[in-house]
Enzyme design. Structure first.
Site, PDB file in Angstrom:
ATOM      1  N   CYS A  68      -4.296   7.363   8.204  1.00  0.00           N
ATOM      2  CA  CYS A  68      -4.592   8.509   7.343  1.00  0.00           C
ATOM      3  C   CYS A  68      -4.265   9.821   8.079  1.00  0.00           C
ATOM      4  O   CYS A  68      -4.347   9.898   9.299  1.00  0.00           O
ATOM      5  CB  CYS A  68      -6.064   8.497   6.931  1.00  0.00           C
ATOM      6  SG  CYS A  68      -6.417   7.459   5.498  1.00  0.00           S
ATOM      7  N   SER A 123      -2.724  -5.308   9.209  1.00  0.00           N
ATOM      8  CA  SER A 123      -3.958  -4.849   9.838  1.00  0.00           C
ATOM      9  C   SER A 123      -4.664  -3.756   9.052  1.00  0.00           C
ATOM     10  O   SER A 123      -5.788  -3.398   9.378  1.00  0.00           O
ATOM     11  CB  SER A 123      -3.630  -4.345  11.245  1.00  0.00           C
ATOM     12  OG  SER A 123      -2.662  -3.312  11.156  1.00  0.00           O
ATOM     13  N   HIS A 180      -3.836   0.776   4.212  1.00  0.00           N
ATOM     14  CA  HIS A 180      -3.096   2.030   3.996  1.00  0.00           C
ATOM     15  C   HIS A 180      -1.605   1.688   3.781  1.00  0.00           C
ATOM     16  O   HIS A 180      -1.035   0.942   4.569  1.00  0.00           O
ATOM     17  CB  HIS A 180      -3.275   2.943   5.218  1.00  0.00           C
ATOM     18  CG  HIS A 180      -2.842   4.343   4.963  1.00  0.00           C
ATOM     19  ND1 HIS A 180      -3.702   5.410   4.963  1.00  0.00           N
ATOM     20  CD2 HIS A 180      -1.617   4.848   4.679  1.00  0.00           C
ATOM     21  CE1 HIS A 180      -3.027   6.514   4.693  1.00  0.00           C
ATOM     22  NE2 HIS A 180      -1.761   6.198   4.520  1.00  0.00           N
TER      23      HIS A 180
END
Ligand code: H2U
Ligand code: ZN
Length: 348
Positions: free
Chosen positions: A52, A160, A163
């Site tokens: 992010c 993993s 996003h």
């Protein structure tokens, strides 16, 4: 009886591999429609996410406040720059070679909760444009023979982080699968005087039963030799060796095809559909590659529902890959699905 209803082997002309098809094992009913939709909501921004905007990554670096796409060198790269002075065994039995390269991570969007299936066309075009500039930049470097662009999606694919992101591994040598595809396409061109995938696409468009959807520049189909249950190939209609040959219209059409396939996949089991996808294109080894017709492979492991997946075990680990549901059935199932994402259905 048509061969498709009886156990048989199918040949993959791109790699030279065979796959066993056992269609009689799918006499059970189609259960895809009975899934409870997965409505778990993700935040638009996750303070704990290393992708992010503005957050810190594992290596200690901080991401910028990016507003569309963002690329960085993988903090845990599988490949490193060339090292000189290493000695390698090189005989008939023990043989090793140097390998070097560059690994990058690409964030597709600043939004933590999106995926290509739910991204706008404009934002997806930005991903395509970044792939092109990375392909050009990495491919032009000395010692980069191939640029592999891919996306792993979903924890069962070993991804993993939810996003939206992908990876690029640029390697000195051409990896095994693109190298096989190079050889097979070159042999076909030399033997027949035409491109393997141009001919294949013509054949598929004429037969029709494995086509999932198409737009002006791309065709999405389940290849005749598909191994994974809902495997799809996305091919440009026009003969192009790499992503770098696309114009503005084709780039937009690629974004359109990626979004539409993503929506169909998510709608299949009403879940965020896991897969590994990536583009195969001409090596960047300095040679001309008239044989190359770039294409995307999508390899999803889900079989009959969000919780039943295909494993490559037993006969497949020791013999060859096998599938129950035929490529034709898989294409029909994908073709029937809506192109409105199930999460957007109520609001539409
Ligand atoms: P996957 O989604 O396929 O796991 O890829 C994420 C990549 O991100 C993975 O290759 C890298 C991992 O090495 N990564 C970083 O570069 N920095 C981090 O802070 C965490 C993960
Ligand atoms: Zn995030």
């Amino acid at each position: 009886m048509p061969f498709k209803e009886h156990p048989h082997r199918r040949f993959n002309p791109l790699t030279g591999e065979w796959i066993l098809v056992s269609p009689h094992r799918t006499k059970r009913p189609w259960q895809g429609q009975q899934e409870e939709p997965d409505r778990s909501v993700m935040p638009k921004f996750d303070p704990g996410c290393y992708l992010c905007p503005g957050n810190e990554r594992a290596g200690g670096e901080r991401n910028p406040e990016y507003s569309d796409t963002f690329v960085f060198t993988n903090d845990f790269a599988a490949l490193l720059p060339e090292v000189s002075g290493l000695e390698f065994p090189d005989d008939d039995l023990l043989r090793a070679e140097p390998e070097s390269g560059i690994c990058r991570v690409i964030c597709f969007s600043p939004r933590h909760d999106l995926s290509i299936a739910r991204m706008s066309r404009e934002q997806t075009v930005k991903v395509v444009e970044l792939w092109i500039s990375e392909f050009r930049e990495l491919g032009a470097q000395d010692g980069v023979g191939y640029v592999q662009i891919f996306e792993n999606r979903g924890s069962i694919m070993g991804c993993s982080n939810p996003h939206p992101h992908g990876q690029i591994w640029a390697t000195r040598s051409v990896p095994m699968i693109p190298s096989l595809e190079t050889e097979r396409q070159a042999d076909y061109l030399a033997g027949k005087g035409e491109c393997l995938l141009c001919s294949y696409l013509k054949r598929e468009l004429a037969e029709g039963e494995r086509i999932v959807f198409q737009n002006d520049s791309f065709v999405a189909l389940v290849p005749f030799w598909a191994v994974w249950p809902f495997e799809v190939m996305v091919l440009p209609r026009e003969h192009m060796a790499s992503l770098g040959e696309m114009n503005a219209r084709t780039r937009g059409d690629l974004a359109d095809a990626m979004i539409r396939l993503g929506i169909r996949y998510d709608n299949l089991f009403k879940t965020s559909f896991p897969y590994s996808m990536g583009v195969h294109q001409a090596p960047t080894d300095g040679r001309a590659h008239p044989e190359w017709h770039f294409h995307f492979h999508y390899y999803p492991p889900l079989l009959r529902s969000a919780s039943v997946r295909k494993f490559m075990v037993g006969f497949e680990m020791l013999g060859m890959p096998q599938r129950d549901i035929t490529a034709e059935h898989a294409a029909a199932a994908l073709r029937e699905l809506s192109e409105i994402h199930y999460l957007d259905e109520e609001s539409a």
